[in-house]
Write a protein that holds these residues in place. Sequence first.
Motif, short mmCIF file in Angstrom:
data_model
loop_
_atom_site.label_atom_id
_atom_site.label_comp_id
_atom_site.label_asym_id
_atom_site.label_seq_id
_atom_site.Cartn_x
_atom_site.Cartn_y
_atom_site.Cartn_z
N ILE A 190 31.32 32.40 44.52
CA ILE A 190 30.33 31.90 45.47
C ILE A 190 30.47 32.63 46.80
O ILE A 190 29.47 32.98 47.46
CB ILE A 190 30.50 30.38 45.65
CG1 ILE A 190 30.12 29.64 44.36
CG2 ILE A 190 29.64 29.88 46.81
CD1 ILE A 190 30.36 28.15 44.42
N ALA A 191 31.72 32.88 47.21
CA ALA A 191 31.96 33.60 48.46
C ALA A 191 31.65 35.08 48.35
O ALA A 191 31.58 35.78 49.37
CB ALA A 191 33.41 33.41 48.90
N GLY A 192 31.45 35.58 47.11
CA GLY A 192 31.16 37.00 46.92
C GLY A 192 32.37 37.89 47.12
O GLY A 192 32.21 39.11 47.33
N ASP A 193 33.57 37.32 47.07
CA ASP A 193 34.80 38.08 47.27
C ASP A 193 35.40 38.40 45.91
O ASP A 193 36.15 37.60 45.34
CB ASP A 193 35.78 37.28 48.12
CG ASP A 193 36.94 38.12 48.64
OD1 ASP A 193 37.23 39.16 48.02
OD2 ASP A 193 37.56 37.72 49.65
N PHE A 194 35.09 39.57 45.38
CA PHE A 194 35.54 39.92 44.03
C PHE A 194 37.02 40.28 44.01
O PHE A 194 37.67 40.16 42.97
CB PHE A 194 34.69 41.06 43.48
CG PHE A 194 33.25 40.67 43.27
CD1 PHE A 194 32.88 39.87 42.20
CD2 PHE A 194 32.27 41.08 44.17
CE1 PHE A 194 31.56 39.50 42.01
CE2 PHE A 194 30.94 40.71 43.99
CZ PHE A 194 30.59 39.91 42.91
N ARG A 195 37.56 40.74 45.14
CA ARG A 195 39.00 40.99 45.20
C ARG A 195 39.76 39.68 45.09
O ARG A 195 40.78 39.59 44.40
CB ARG A 195 39.36 41.70 46.50
CG ARG A 195 38.90 43.15 46.57
CD ARG A 195 39.35 43.85 47.85
NE ARG A 195 40.81 43.91 47.93
CZ ARG A 195 41.52 43.21 48.81
NH1 ARG A 195 40.92 42.36 49.64
NH2 ARG A 195 42.84 43.34 48.84
N ALA A 196 39.26 38.65 45.77
CA ALA A 196 39.90 37.33 45.66
C ALA A 196 39.74 36.77 44.25
O ALA A 196 40.65 36.12 43.73
CB ALA A 196 39.29 36.38 46.69
N PHE A 197 38.59 37.02 43.62
CA PHE A 197 38.38 36.56 42.24
C PHE A 197 39.39 37.22 41.30
O PHE A 197 40.01 36.55 40.46
CB PHE A 197 36.95 36.89 41.79
CG PHE A 197 36.69 36.58 40.34
CD1 PHE A 197 36.47 35.27 39.93
CD2 PHE A 197 36.67 37.59 39.39
CE1 PHE A 197 36.24 34.98 38.58
CE2 PHE A 197 36.43 37.31 38.05
CZ PHE A 197 36.22 36.00 37.66
N GLY A 198 39.57 38.53 41.45
CA GLY A 198 40.55 39.22 40.62
C GLY A 198 41.96 38.72 40.87
O GLY A 198 42.76 38.58 39.94
N ASN A 199 42.27 38.41 42.13
CA ASN A 199 43.59 37.88 42.46
C ASN A 199 43.80 36.51 41.84
O ASN A 199 44.90 36.19 41.35
CB ASN A 199 43.73 37.81 43.98
CG ASN A 199 45.13 37.43 44.42
OD1 ASN A 199 45.42 36.26 44.64
ND2 ASN A 199 46.00 38.42 44.56
N THR A 200 42.74 35.69 41.83
CA THR A 200 42.83 34.37 41.21
C THR A 200 43.04 34.48 39.70
O THR A 200 43.84 33.74 39.12
CB THR A 200 41.55 33.57 41.50
OG1 THR A 200 41.34 33.50 42.92
CG2 THR A 200 41.65 32.16 40.94
N VAL A 201 42.31 35.39 39.07
CA VAL A 201 42.49 35.63 37.63
C VAL A 201 43.92 36.06 37.35
O VAL A 201 44.55 35.61 36.38
CB VAL A 201 41.48 36.68 37.13
CG1 VAL A 201 41.80 37.09 35.69
CG2 VAL A 201 40.06 36.15 37.23
N TRP A 202 44.45 36.95 38.19
CA TRP A 202 45.81 37.46 37.99
C TRP A 202 46.84 36.35 38.12
O TRP A 202 47.87 36.36 37.44
CB TRP A 202 46.08 38.57 39.02
CG TRP A 202 46.95 39.66 38.50
CD1 TRP A 202 48.14 40.09 39.02
CD2 TRP A 202 46.71 40.48 37.35
NE1 TRP A 202 48.65 41.12 38.26
CE2 TRP A 202 47.78 41.38 37.23
CE3 TRP A 202 45.68 40.54 36.41
CZ2 TRP A 202 47.86 42.33 36.21
CZ3 TRP A 202 45.76 41.48 35.39
CH2 TRP A 202 46.83 42.35 35.31
N HIS A 203 46.59 35.36 38.98
CA HIS A 203 47.51 34.25 39.15
C HIS A 203 47.45 33.26 37.98
O HIS A 203 48.46 32.62 37.66
CB HIS A 203 47.21 33.50 40.45
CG HIS A 203 47.86 34.08 41.66
ND1 HIS A 203 47.36 35.21 42.29
CD2 HIS A 203 48.96 33.71 42.37
CE1 HIS A 203 48.14 35.51 43.33
NE2 HIS A 203 49.11 34.62 43.40
N ILE A 204 46.29 33.11 37.36
CA ILE A 204 46.13 32.05 36.37
C ILE A 204 46.50 32.50 34.96
O ILE A 204 46.72 31.65 34.07
CB ILE A 204 44.67 31.52 36.38
CG1 ILE A 204 44.61 30.09 35.80
CG2 ILE A 204 43.74 32.44 35.60
CD1 ILE A 204 43.25 29.45 35.95
N ILE A 205 46.63 33.80 34.73
CA ILE A 205 46.84 34.30 33.37
C ILE A 205 48.14 33.76 32.77
O ILE A 205 48.15 33.20 31.65
CB ILE A 205 46.84 35.85 33.35
CG1 ILE A 205 45.42 36.37 33.52
CG2 ILE A 205 47.42 36.37 32.03
CD1 ILE A 205 45.32 37.88 33.58
#
Length: 341
Positions: A190-205
């Motif tokens: 929603i924020a349009g921050d794809f770097r943060a999205f990738g970081n979130t994915v990396w944390h949840i894996i």
Amino acid sequence: MSPLVRLLAKRLGTSVIVLIGVSLLIFAIARVIPGDPARIALGPNATAEAVVALRDKLHLNDSFLAQYGYFIADLLRGDLGLSLYTNRPVMADIAQFLPATLELVIVSGIMMVAMGLPLGILSARHRGGWIDHTVRLVTLLGVSAPAFVWAVVLMLVFSYFIRIFPIAGRISDSFSIQTVTGFLLIDTLIAGDFRAFGNTVWHIILPAFALALSGIGQAARLVRSNMVETYDKPFIEMAQAYGFPEKRIARRYAFRPSLIPSLTIIGLDFAAMLGSAFLVEAVYAWPGLSRYGVAVILRKDLNAIVGTVLVISAMFLIVNLIVDLLVSIINPRIRLSQRAS
């Protein structure tokens, strides 16, 4: 009334009765845990007058039935009381911590289905071969250890020795994302921050995979077992006699009938992840409802304990309801039996 609506109404009625029973049971258990909640909340240096005043405020001096009556009356107004652990309304705590747990469990469930079902199909197609034996061995390892053991193992291997994945948390401190839904994977988009999205994915894996491993093994073994049994059916032999491709036979004629008995167990495994998430969240410092539940249990926070258990029970019942509806949609015999009844 259609069969699906009748089934839905029946399941909803049963779920309400179960929730009432769970609330009564956990309310009773929370009251018999050793220790005075008022004393624990105020600390050892609190005066006796302060402890008595808090006990009166929490109705702890009333009878059990009176306390349960106050609880039900507040619950019907959407009030679960005040948490002695955070000094905030329990509903506010649940609204804050529940999205993190749901996000973790949903990602784990997706992993369970996306990996467990193909492994089961692959094992059944090559039954008796080395692929079958390898898949069965790997899935047995996944089932044989609880989720928190895999959480520790995966953290040691991929966060400490190899250092590929982060060791804790949902997102790095360098990112600041406005909370909209509470689901960071959605809020970052929603924020349009794809770097943060990738970081979130990396944390949840890692935590999601640790939570899903047992379910992956269970799903694969169930699908494999049911498909092997289905392969002995006459319609499979007829499809093979007609020369249908093996992939088509496995996917369309062997897998679909095998999915119906497996779906119920897979749904139960998905719902059970809410309970298994307690220790996984503790290992990865995941700020979810399960970790919050452990903290309030250790502090005998009665309102928060009952609220947490009720929410997890409600989620468990919702998952079971969805699974029942899916099975009734997939299996025409259930629809026909509902119509006949």
